[in-house]
Structures are given as structure tokens and as C-alpha cells.
Write a protein that holds these residues in place. Structure first.
Motif, PDB file in Angstrom:
ATOM      1  N   ILE A 193      10.616  14.842  73.115  1.00  0.00           N
ATOM      2  CA  ILE A 193      11.020  14.287  71.826  1.00  0.00           C
ATOM      3  C   ILE A 193      11.575  15.357  70.879  1.00  0.00           C
ATOM      4  N   VAL A 194      10.797  16.443  70.696  1.00  0.00           N
ATOM      5  CA  VAL A 194      11.150  17.439  69.679  1.00  0.00           C
ATOM      6  C   VAL A 194      12.508  18.093  69.938  1.00  0.00           C
ATOM      7  N   PRO A 195      12.811  18.583  71.154  1.00  0.00           N
ATOM      8  CA  PRO A 195      14.135  19.206  71.351  1.00  0.00           C
ATOM      9  C   PRO A 195      15.291  18.252  71.055  1.00  0.00           C
ATOM     10  N   ARG A 196      15.119  16.971  71.393  1.00  0.00           N
ATOM     11  CA  ARG A 196      16.189  15.999  71.117  1.00  0.00           C
ATOM     12  C   ARG A 196      16.399  15.817  69.621  1.00  0.00           C
ATOM     13  N   ILE A 197      15.292  15.759  68.877  1.00  0.00           N
ATOM     14  CA  ILE A 197      15.411  15.623  67.425  1.00  0.00           C
ATOM     15  C   ILE A 197      16.129  16.838  66.835  1.00  0.00           C
ATOM     16  N   VAL A 198      15.706  18.029  67.247  1.00  0.00           N
ATOM     17  CA  VAL A 198      16.302  19.262  66.717  1.00  0.00           C
ATOM     18  C   VAL A 198      17.774  19.353  67.108  1.00  0.00           C
ATOM     19  N   ASN A 199      18.105  18.985  68.349  1.00  0.00           N
ATOM     20  CA  ASN A 199      19.508  19.015  68.783  1.00  0.00           C
ATOM     21  C   ASN A 199      20.358  18.033  67.975  1.00  0.00           C
ATOM     22  N   PHE A 200      19.809  16.847  67.727  1.00  0.00           N
ATOM     23  CA  PHE A 200      20.544  15.842  66.952  1.00  0.00           C
ATOM     24  C   PHE A 200      20.826  16.337  65.536  1.00  0.00           C
ATOM     25  N   ILE A 201      19.803  16.900  64.884  1.00  0.00           N
ATOM     26  CA  ILE A 201      19.975  17.410  63.522  1.00  0.00           C
ATOM     27  C   ILE A 201      20.933  18.601  63.520  1.00  0.00           C
ATOM     28  N   GLY A 202      20.828  19.430  64.573  1.00  0.00           N
ATOM     29  CA  GLY A 202      21.699  20.602  64.648  1.00  0.00           C
ATOM     30  C   GLY A 202      23.163  20.240  64.749  1.00  0.00           C
ATOM     31  N   ARG A 203      23.473  19.139  65.426  1.00  0.00           N
ATOM     32  CA  ARG A 203      24.877  18.720  65.565  1.00  0.00           C
ATOM     33  C   ARG A 203      25.480  18.227  64.262  1.00  0.00           C
ATOM     34  N   LEU A 204      24.664  17.966  63.262  1.00  0.00           N
ATOM     35  CA  LEU A 204      25.171  17.509  61.971  1.00  0.00           C
ATOM     36  C   LEU A 204      25.721  18.655  61.123  1.00  0.00           C
ATOM     37  N   ASN A 205      25.459  19.896  61.561  1.00  0.00           N
ATOM     38  CA  ASN A 205      25.938  21.087  60.840  1.00  0.00           C
ATOM     39  C   ASN A 205      25.448  21.112  59.398  1.00  0.00           C
ATOM     40  N   LYS A 206      24.191  20.759  59.199  1.00  0.00           N
ATOM     41  CA  LYS A 206      23.555  20.811  57.892  1.00  0.00           C
ATOM     42  C   LYS A 206      22.340  21.747  57.984  1.00  0.00           C
ATOM     43  N   PRO A 207      22.538  23.045  57.725  1.00  0.00           N
ATOM     44  CA  PRO A 207      21.442  24.006  57.908  1.00  0.00           C
ATOM     45  C   PRO A 207      20.188  23.665  57.102  1.00  0.00           C
ATOM     46  N   ASP A 208      20.372  23.176  55.868  1.00  0.00           N
ATOM     47  CA  ASP A 208      19.200  22.853  55.057  1.00  0.00           C
ATOM     48  C   ASP A 208      18.401  21.708  55.666  1.00  0.00           C
ATOM     49  N   LEU A 209      19.086  20.702  56.204  1.00  0.00           N
ATOM     50  CA  LEU A 209      18.410  19.580  56.848  1.00  0.00           C
ATOM     51  C   LEU A 209      17.695  20.046  58.119  1.00  0.00           C
ATOM     52  N   LEU A 210      18.313  20.975  58.849  1.00  0.00           N
ATOM     53  CA  LEU A 210      17.695  21.507  60.063  1.00  0.00           C
ATOM     54  C   LEU A 210      16.412  22.261  59.731  1.00  0.00           C
ATOM     55  N   ILE A 211      16.445  23.078  58.678  1.00  0.00           N
ATOM     56  CA  ILE A 211      15.254  23.833  58.283  1.00  0.00           C
ATOM     57  C   ILE A 211      14.126  22.898  57.872  1.00  0.00           C
ATOM     58  N   ILE A 212      14.469  21.870  57.083  1.00  0.00           N
ATOM     59  CA  ILE A 212      13.450  20.914  56.645  1.00  0.00           C
ATOM     60  C   ILE A 212      12.836  20.188  57.841  1.00  0.00           C
ATOM     61  N   THR A 213      13.684  19.807  58.799  1.00  0.00           N
ATOM     62  CA  THR A 213      13.195  19.108  59.987  1.00  0.00           C
ATOM     63  C   THR A 213      12.250  19.991  60.793  1.00  0.00           C
ATOM     64  N   ILE A 214      12.632  21.241  60.991  1.00  0.00           N
ATOM     65  CA  ILE A 214      11.785  22.170  61.754  1.00  0.00           C
ATOM     66  C   ILE A 214      10.450  22.385  61.046  1.00  0.00           C
ATOM     67  N   LEU A 215      10.495  22.579  59.735  1.00  0.00           N
ATOM     68  CA  LEU A 215       9.249  22.765  58.989  1.00  0.00           C
ATOM     69  C   LEU A 215       8.382  21.511  59.055  1.00  0.00           C
ATOM     70  N   GLY A 216       9.018  20.337  59.019  1.00  0.00           N
ATOM     71  CA  GLY A 216       8.266  19.100  59.136  1.00  0.00           C
ATOM     72  C   GLY A 216       7.534  19.011  60.468  1.00  0.00           C
ATOM     73  N   ILE A 217       8.227  19.389  61.551  1.00  0.00           N
ATOM     74  CA  ILE A 217       7.606  19.381  62.883  1.00  0.00           C
ATOM     75  C   ILE A 217       6.445  20.363  62.946  1.00  0.00           C
ATOM     76  N   VAL A 218       6.662  21.553  62.400  1.00  0.00           N
ATOM     77  CA  VAL A 218       5.629  22.595  62.453  1.00  0.00           C
ATOM     78  C   VAL A 218       4.369  22.167  61.712  1.00  0.00           C
ATOM     79  N   PHE A 219       4.541  21.706  60.486  1.00  0.00           N
ATOM     80  CA  PHE A 219       3.362  21.343  59.694  1.00  0.00           C
ATOM     81  C   PHE A 219       2.712  20.068  60.208  1.00  0.00           C
ATOM     82  N   ALA A 220       3.492  19.186  60.827  1.00  0.00           N
ATOM     83  CA  ALA A 220       2.903  17.977  61.409  1.00  0.00           C
ATOM     84  C   ALA A 220       1.995  18.331  62.582  1.00  0.00           C
TER      85      ALA A 220
END
Length: 260
Positions: free
Chosen positions: A205-232
Motif C-alpha cells: 500500500i505505502v509505496p503505491r501511495i508515495v509513488n502516486f503523490i510523487g507523480r503529482l510533482n507537489k513536493p509539499d504534498l509529498l512531504i505531508i504524506t510521508i510525515l502522515g505515514i510515519v506518525f500513523a
């Protein structure tokens, strides 16, 4: 208790100034800078000069810092690399932890004349290796990406998991006065279930989510997503009774499996 922003700023100022001075001294003495950080903590902490107003708040921020640091450690271990060194690291970590534990217990029990439970907890305390400190030293030596360093970090992380399981067992024995096989099974089973579930389910699940967000080319959204996964994952680990650092580490492992 009302916490004033001025006190927090004061605490941060003291921490940064003292840490900078002590790390500079360590650097000039050709010692790892992490030694300077440790000495700085001893100087400004509540057991020395007590320069800090809000120790509880700073302890909380320190825990968050550990979560982020173990995320970085985990990102050095994608699942393929973890499988490669896993068996070696497991054997070394278990041997080292149990050997140190037994040696510490013998010294505490027969040389220092500690009580049975005090000897157990002292032995457990000296069996712990700090993954954070090891990582910092390896980084300063510029050998963090070498295979031997990855093995060392793997040993530290597995050792942390072993020690956490042993701590849960000792806490059970200390509170109830007897060894409960059910509680031991629950403690060890919780750790194994978390790790297995994280690797088996999270890796899909996690790599697919990160890959999907990464393809959007939005670094701030990618950072927020990664932090969300980590703290979850850290929160799930905390609720199960495992170290939040373990959750952060395996979050890093999952994120490292992405193509971002």
C-alpha cells in the motif's frame, strides 16, 4: 499549566547555544560531535544547572525528533536490503542482547549485591544500543552507506525490538511478582504481528501511495504524506505497546520501497 511562548523560545535559545558551543569543542578535539550534544544535554538538563523552563515540552519534541531520525534510518533499508542482511543482523543482535543481559545480571547480582528485580532491570538497561547515536557516528565518519554500516544499523534496530520485548516481560514480572506465559505471549506476539503486518500489508500500500503523490510533482504534498505515514505507524506502534521509534523505522522501510 499555561506555557508561555517566551519560555519555549528561551529554552530553544539555551539549547542551541550550548549545543553549538559543545559540538564545536568536540570538533576541535577531533571527537564525534554527538558527544558534544550529549554533554550539552547534561549541562542544561534538570539534573545539572536546570536552565530549561519546560522540560516536558522539550521531551515531547525530542521524541518527535527521534521519530524523524529513525525515519531516515529506515529509508536506508528497503525491503530487499533488509532481507539481505536480516538473518545476519538477527543472529548478531539476539546474541549480543542476551549475552550482555546475562553478563549484566551476573555482575549486578553477585558483584554489586543488587536485588533480583534490580539486577534484571540493570542488565536490561546496559543491553540497549542507541540506534540514533550509532547512526550519527557513522554519518560523521562518512561510512553510513557501506554494507558493514548497514549491518550495524540493522543489528541496532533488531536489538531495540528484542529489548522492548524483554522490557515488556520484565514489567509484567515486576508488577505481578510471577512470570505469566500469557502476557509474554501477548507482548512478543504484538511485536511480531506489528512487524509482519507492516511488511506484508504496508509494502503493498505505502509505496503505491508515495509513488502516486510523487507523480503529482507537489513536493509539499509529498512531504505531508510521508510525515502522515510515519506518525500513523508510530502511533499504531505506541498503542500496541511498542516503541514509536520502531514504527518510524518501518515507515522508512516502506517509503524506501517507492520510486520517488
Amino acid at each position: 499549566m499555561v506555557i508561555e511562548i517566551g519560555q519555549i523560545i528561551h529554552d530553544f535559545a539555551i539549547i542551541m547555544i550550548v549545543a553549538a558551543v559543545m559540538s564545536l569543542i568536540s570538533y576541535k578535539l577531533k571527537q564525534p560531535m554527538v558527544i558534544g550534544y550529549i554533554i550539552a544535554g547534561m549541562i542544561i538538563g534538570p539534573f545539572a544547572f536546570n536552565f530549561i523552563f519546560n522540560v516536558e515540552v522539550l521531551n515531547l519534541l525530542a521524541e518527535i525528533g527521534i521519530v524523524l531520525l529513525l525515519l531516515v534510518v529506515g529509508m536506508e533499508f528497503p525491503l530487499e536490503k533488509l532481507r539481505k542482511i536480516g538473518r545476519k543482523a538477527f543472529i548478531i543482535a539476539v546474541s549480543e542482547a542476551l549475552g550482555t543481559f546475562v553478563g549484566g545480571y551476573i555482575v549486578a547480582q553477585y558483584a554489586l549485591n543488587f536485588s533480583f528485580f534490580d539486577s534484571l532491570f540493570l542488565a536490561l538497561a546496559i543491553s540497549v544500543t542507541s540506534s540514533v547515536l550509532v547512526m550519527r557516528v557513522l554519518e560523521e565518519l562518512n561510512v553510513i552507506r557501506e554494507e558493514s554500516s548497514l549491518l550495524i544499523l540493522g543489528v541496532c534496530v533488531i536489538e531495540d525490538i528484542v529489548i522492548i520485548s524483554m522490557l515488556a516481560i520484565l514489567q509484567s514480572v515486576g508488577s505481578s511478582g510471577h512470570l505469566s506465559m500469557m502476557e509474554i505471549g501477548i507482548s512478543v506476539g504484538s511485536v511480531l504481528a506489528f512487524i509482519s503486518g507492516t511488511i506484508i500489508i504496508g509494502s503493498k500500500i505505502v509505496p503505491r501511495i508515495v509513488n502516486f503523490i510523487g507523480r503529482l510533482n507537489k513536493p509539499d504534498l509529498l512531504i505531508i504524506t510521508i510525515l502522515g505515514i510515519v506518525f500513523a505507524l508510530s502511533y499504531i506502534a505506541y498503542e500496541i505497546g511498542i516503541s514509536i521509534a520502531t514504527g518510524a523505522f518501518f515507515a522508512g522501510v516502506l517509503i524506501a520501497g517507492s520510486k520517488v
